[in-house]
Design an enzyme around this catalytic site. Structure first.
Site, PDB file in Angstrom:
ATOM      1  N   TYR A   1      -4.181   4.345   6.648  1.00 15.67           N
ATOM      2  CA  TYR A   1      -4.485   3.287   7.382  1.00 15.67           C
ATOM      3  C   TYR A   1      -5.973   3.814   7.779  1.00 15.67           C
ATOM      4  CZ  TYR A   1      -0.038   0.876   6.838  1.00 15.67           C
ATOM      5  OH  TYR A   1       1.360   0.398   6.221  1.00 15.67           O
TER       6      TYR A   1
ATOM      7  N   LYS B   1       0.801  -1.857  -0.120  1.00 14.38           N
ATOM      8  CA  LYS B   1       0.072   0.112   0.033  1.00 14.38           C
ATOM      9  C   LYS B   1       0.734   0.821  -0.326  1.00 14.38           C
ATOM     10  CE  LYS B   1       0.487   1.967   3.211  1.00 14.38           C
ATOM     11  NZ  LYS B   1       2.086   2.543   3.586  1.00 14.38           N
TER      12      LYS B   1
HETATM   13  P1  NDP Z   1      12.536   1.856   1.564  1.00 12.76           P
HETATM   14  O1  NDP Z   1      13.377   3.072   1.245  1.00 12.76           O
HETATM   15  O2  NDP Z   1      13.203   1.360   3.279  1.00 12.76           O
HETATM   16  O3  NDP Z   1      13.422   0.707   0.666  1.00 12.76           O
HETATM   17  C1  NDP Z   1      12.860   1.190  -0.551  1.00 12.76           C
HETATM   18  C2  NDP Z   1      13.372   0.225  -1.802  1.00 12.76           C
HETATM   19  O4  NDP Z   1      12.892   0.463  -2.541  1.00 12.76           O
HETATM   20  C3  NDP Z   1      14.965   0.546  -1.775  1.00 12.76           C
HETATM   21  O5  NDP Z   1      15.784   0.124  -0.110  1.00 12.76           O
HETATM   22  C4  NDP Z   1      15.004  -0.205  -2.755  1.00 12.76           C
HETATM   23  O6  NDP Z   1      15.436  -1.196  -2.814  1.00 12.76           O
HETATM   24  C5  NDP Z   1      14.217  -0.069  -3.754  1.00 12.76           C
HETATM   25  N1  NDP Z   1      14.284   1.350  -4.799  1.00 12.76           N
HETATM   26  C6  NDP Z   1      14.653   1.800  -5.852  1.00 12.76           C
HETATM   27  N2  NDP Z   1      14.687   2.178  -6.396  1.00 12.76           N
HETATM   28  C7  NDP Z   1      13.420   3.044  -6.005  1.00 12.76           C
HETATM   29  C8  NDP Z   1      13.943   4.789  -6.059  1.00 12.76           C
HETATM   30  N3  NDP Z   1      13.732   5.476  -6.933  1.00 12.76           N
HETATM   31  N4  NDP Z   1      13.963   4.692  -4.650  1.00 12.76           N
HETATM   32  C9  NDP Z   1      14.273   4.303  -3.247  1.00 12.76           C
HETATM   33  N5  NDP Z   1      13.795   3.501  -3.435  1.00 12.76           N
HETATM   34  C10 NDP Z   1      13.883   2.657  -4.285  1.00 12.76           C
HETATM   35  O7  NDP Z   1      11.250   2.066   2.081  1.00 12.76           O
HETATM   36  P2  NDP Z   1       9.842   0.953   2.348  1.00 12.76           P
HETATM   37  O8  NDP Z   1      10.016  -0.626   2.786  1.00 12.76           O
HETATM   38  O9  NDP Z   1       9.736   1.265   3.771  1.00 12.76           O
HETATM   39  O10 NDP Z   1       8.120   0.716   1.352  1.00 12.76           O
HETATM   40  C11 NDP Z   1       8.915   0.360   0.123  1.00 12.76           C
HETATM   41  C12 NDP Z   1       7.011  -0.180   0.162  1.00 12.76           C
HETATM   42  O11 NDP Z   1       6.423  -0.600   0.845  1.00 12.76           O
HETATM   43  C13 NDP Z   1       5.796   0.827  -0.222  1.00 12.76           C
HETATM   44  O12 NDP Z   1       5.778   0.817  -1.044  1.00 12.76           O
HETATM   45  C14 NDP Z   1       5.853   1.617   1.384  1.00 12.76           C
HETATM   46  O13 NDP Z   1       4.711   2.565   1.021  1.00 12.76           O
HETATM   47  C15 NDP Z   1       5.332   0.293   1.828  1.00 12.76           C
HETATM   48  N6  NDP Z   1       5.098   0.101   2.902  1.00 12.76           N
HETATM   49  C16 NDP Z   1       4.248  -0.484   4.171  1.00 12.76           C
HETATM   50  C17 NDP Z   1       4.247  -0.818   5.274  1.00 12.76           C
HETATM   51  C18 NDP Z   1       3.106  -1.333   5.624  1.00 12.76           C
HETATM   52  O14 NDP Z   1       3.074  -1.348   7.298  1.00 12.76           O
HETATM   53  N7  NDP Z   1       2.387  -2.092   5.374  1.00 12.76           N
HETATM   54  C19 NDP Z   1       5.039  -0.348   5.693  1.00 12.76           C
HETATM   55  C20 NDP Z   1       6.213   0.787   5.355  1.00 12.76           C
HETATM   56  C21 NDP Z   1       5.851   0.520   4.208  1.00 12.76           C
HETATM   57  P3  NDP Z   1      16.823  -2.464  -3.344  1.00 12.76           P
HETATM   58  O15 NDP Z   1      18.639  -1.682  -3.298  1.00 12.76           O
HETATM   59  O16 NDP Z   1      16.460  -3.434  -2.960  1.00 12.76           O
HETATM   60  O17 NDP Z   1      16.563  -1.982  -5.451  1.00 12.76           O
END
Ligand code: NDP
Length: 437
Positions: free
Chosen positions: A266, A181
Site C-alpha cells: 500500500y 492485491k
Molecule cells: P484468508 O486466509 O482469510 O482466506 C483465504 C481463503 O482462501 C480461505 O478461507 C480459503 O477459502 C481459500 N483457500 C484456498 N486454498 C487455500 C490455501 N491453500 N491456504 C489458505 N487458504 C486457501 O485470506 P484473506 O481473505 O485475508 O486474503 C485473500 C486475498 O485477499 C489475498 O490475496 C490478500 O492479499 C488479499 N487481501 C486484500 C485486502 C485488501 O484490503 N484489499 C485485505 C486482506 C486480504 P475457501 O475455504 O472458501 O476455499
C-alpha cells in the site's frame, strides 16, 4: 435543476381559509380531506419532500441552508438484472467481512456465484447472500463457470500464490477478472496473467481499493493540482501485529513474501499514485526476529526508500511486528498533507496545512462516507459494461512486482538498485474512475 413551491390555487385558498393564508403561503397546499375517521386533514407533501425522477434517478432538492453541506444524492442502483454478475473465489476473511457485504452498496455489480473448497461454509454463505446452490463451485469444477451466463466477472480473493491459476482459468472461461492485491507472487506470474487475459479478450483489474477511496483520491488530486508545490517527501507506514498461529501468509509459495507484498504494498502503490511517476532508484533493509519460525520464509519488517525522477523521496515502513498504524504524510514545498488511517478500511482523517497570510492554516476535511470496496467493484462493473480500461489494470500490479523485486534485491545486496526510467506519467494506469452514482 430547480424546484418550485407551487402557487396557491383558488381551490386551496378556499380550503385553507383566510386564517390559514399565512401558513399556506409559506408551506404547501393542504390536500387531505377531513372526515370523522381520519381526523383533520394533513398538509400534503411539497416538491422538497417528494423529490422527483430525473434521468432514471430519484433526486431531492437541497433542503439545507447555503451554510451547510448538501446531503448526498440517494444511491441509484441499477436493477439487479442489469448489474454485472460476479463470482467470488475464496471465502476467507476478506470475502466474508468486506467484499460480500460491500455488494449491498454496489450499484452496478452483484454477487451471483461462489467458489470455495469448503462446502459447508459455501452453502451457508450462499444462503446468507441469496446465491443459488447451483451457482456454488469448488476448485475442481471451477471451469464450469464458463456455462453460467450470469457470471460476467470473477473476483479472485485467494492466497497470492493461487492468483495466477485462477485468473488464467477465469480468462479461459471467458470471464473478466478482478484480482486481489498483490497481483501474484512475482512479476513473471503477473506477466502470464496479463497475457492470458489479453489472449482471451477479457479485462483484468487489480483491486487497489485505496485508489478508489475518496480521501486517498483527494490526496492524489491535491498533490497533482500543484497547489502545495512539489512533494519532497512521502512517508507511508503500514504495520500490524500478526498472531502466532500458522497461516498462508508465512508460506512463501502462497504469499510470495511477508509484510512487503501484503501490506507494505500500500505504501509503494500510494507513493506511485501520488507522484504518477515510477521510481528510478530504490533501497531496502529487512529485519526478522531471531528464531521466530514464522519468519523463516518471509520477512517480518521492511523499511524502504523510493527515489522518483522529479526528486520526490518516499520513505516507507511496513511490519508484521509493530502495532497497527496505517498513515500517510506528504511534505511538499508549500504545505503538507496528513492522512491518518490512509490504508485502513475506514476512519480516514485528512489534514492539509499551508500558509495563510501571517498564519499557518490547517484544514481538516470530512468527505461523504463511501465504502471503498463497493467503489472499486463498481468501477470494474463500469469497465465491463462500457468496455473501458480499468484505472488499475494488470500493468499496475505488474509494476509493483517489478519494484518489489528490486526492493528485495536491495535488501539482499544492501545496496541501492536502479530501475529503468519511465517517461510518461501514470504509464500503468487506465483513465480516472468516475464517481459512481
Ligand atoms: P484468508 O486466509 O482469510 O482466506 C483465504 C481463503 O482462501 C480461505 O478461507 C480459503 O477459502 C481459500 N483457500 C484456498 N486454498 C487455500 C490455501 N491453500 N491456504 C489458505 N487458504 C486457501 O485470506 P484473506 O481473505 O485475508 O486474503 C485473500 C486475498 O485477499 C489475498 O490475496 C490478500 O492479499 C488479499 N487481501 C486484500 C485486502 C485488501 O484490503 N484489499 C485485505 C486482506 C486480504 P475457501 O475455504 O472458501 O476455499
Amino acid at each position: 435543476m430547480s424546484f418550485e413551491i407551487p402557487s396557491l390555487s383558488r381551490r386551496n385558498l378556499i380550503r385553507t381559509g383566510s386564517a390559514g393564508l399565512l401558513t399556506a403561503v409559506a408551506a404547501p397546499a393542504i390536500i387531505g380531506v377531513a372526515n370523522a375517521a381520519t381526523g383533520p386533514a394533513l398538509p400534503g407533501p411539497s416538491p422538497l419532500d417528494t423529490g422527483k425522477v430525473e434521468g432514471g434517478k430519484v433526486e431531492f432538492p437541497n433542503w439545507r441552508g447555503e451554510a451547510d453541506r448538501p446531503s448526498p444524492a440517494p444511491p441509484a442502483p441499477l436493477p439487479p438484472d442489469q448489474r454485472v454478475g460476479f463470482a467470488i473465489v475464496g471465502l476467507g476473511r476478506l470475502s466474508l467481512e468486506q467484499i460480500l457485504p460491500a455488494f449491498a452498496e454496489c450499484k452496478k455489480a452483484r454477487a451471483v456465484a461462489l467458489v470455495s473448497g469448503s462446502p459447508e461454509k459455501a452453502k451457508l454463505v450462499a444462503a446468507q447472500h441469496g446465491i443459488s446452490d447451483s451457482a456454488v463451485y469448488d476448485y475442481q469444477d471451477f471451469d464450469r463457470i464458463a456455462d453460467n451466463p450470469q457470471i460476467q466477472a470473477v473476483y479472485v480473493v485467494l492466497p497470492n500464490g493461487m492468483h495466477r491459476e485462477y485468473v488464467t482459468r477465469a480468462a479461459k472461461a471467458g470471464k473478466h477478472v478482478l484480482c486481489e492485491k498483490p497481483m501474484a507472487n512475482n512479476s513473471a506470474e503477473a506477466r502470464d496473467m496479463i497475457a492470458a487475459c489479453d489472449q482471451a479478450g477479457v479485462k483484468l483489474m487489480i483491486a487497489y481499493r485505496c485508489q478508489y477511496e475518496p480521501y486517498n483520491r483527494e490526496t492524489i488530486q491535491r498533490m497533482r493540482s500543484g497547489e502545495l508545490g512539489a512533494a519532497r517527501f512521502i512517508e507511508a507506514t503500514n504495520t500490524q501485529v500478526m498472531g502466532p498461529a500458522d497461516q498462508w501468509r508465512f508460506k512463501k509459495a502462497l504469499a510470495g513474501g511477508g509484510a512487503l507484498p501484503d501490506i507494505g504494498l500500500y505504501c509503494l502503490n500510494t507513493a506511485r499514485a501520488i507522484t504518477g511517476e515510477e521510481p528510478v532508484e530504490v533501497f531496502a533493509r529487512i529485519f526478522n526476529p531471531d528464531g521466530d519460525p514464522r519468519y523463516r520464509e518471509v520477512e517480518e519488517t521492511i523499511g524502504f526508500m523510493l527515489r522518483f525522477p522529479s526528486g520526490t523521496i518516499a520513505n516507507c515502513s511496513s511490519s508484521y511486528g509493530a502495532h497497527e498504524s496505517k498513515d500517510l504524510r506528504v511534505r511538499a514545498e508549500k504545505g503538507w498533507i496528513n492522512l491518518e488511517n490512509a490504508f485502513a478500511y475506514e476512519g480516514q482523517e485528512l489534514r492539509v496545512a499551508h500558509r495563510e497570510g501571517k498564519a499557518e492554516s490547517i484544514e481538516r476535511l470530512r468527505l461523504p462516507q463511501r465504502n471503498q470496496f463497493a467503489l472499486e467493484i463498481d468501477h470494474m462493473a463500469t469497465c465491463v459494461k462500457e468496455n473501458r480500461v480499468p484505472h488499475t489494470p494488470g500493468q499496475e500490479g505488474l509494476q509493483d512486482h517489478i519494484v518489489m523485486e528490486a526492493l528485495y534485491e536491495s535488501a539482499r545486496t544492501m545496496a541501492p538498485v536502479s530501475l529503468a526510467a519511465v517517461g510518461e506519467l501514470d504509464a500503468t494506469r487506465g483513465p480516472e474512475p468516475r464517481q459512481e452514482g
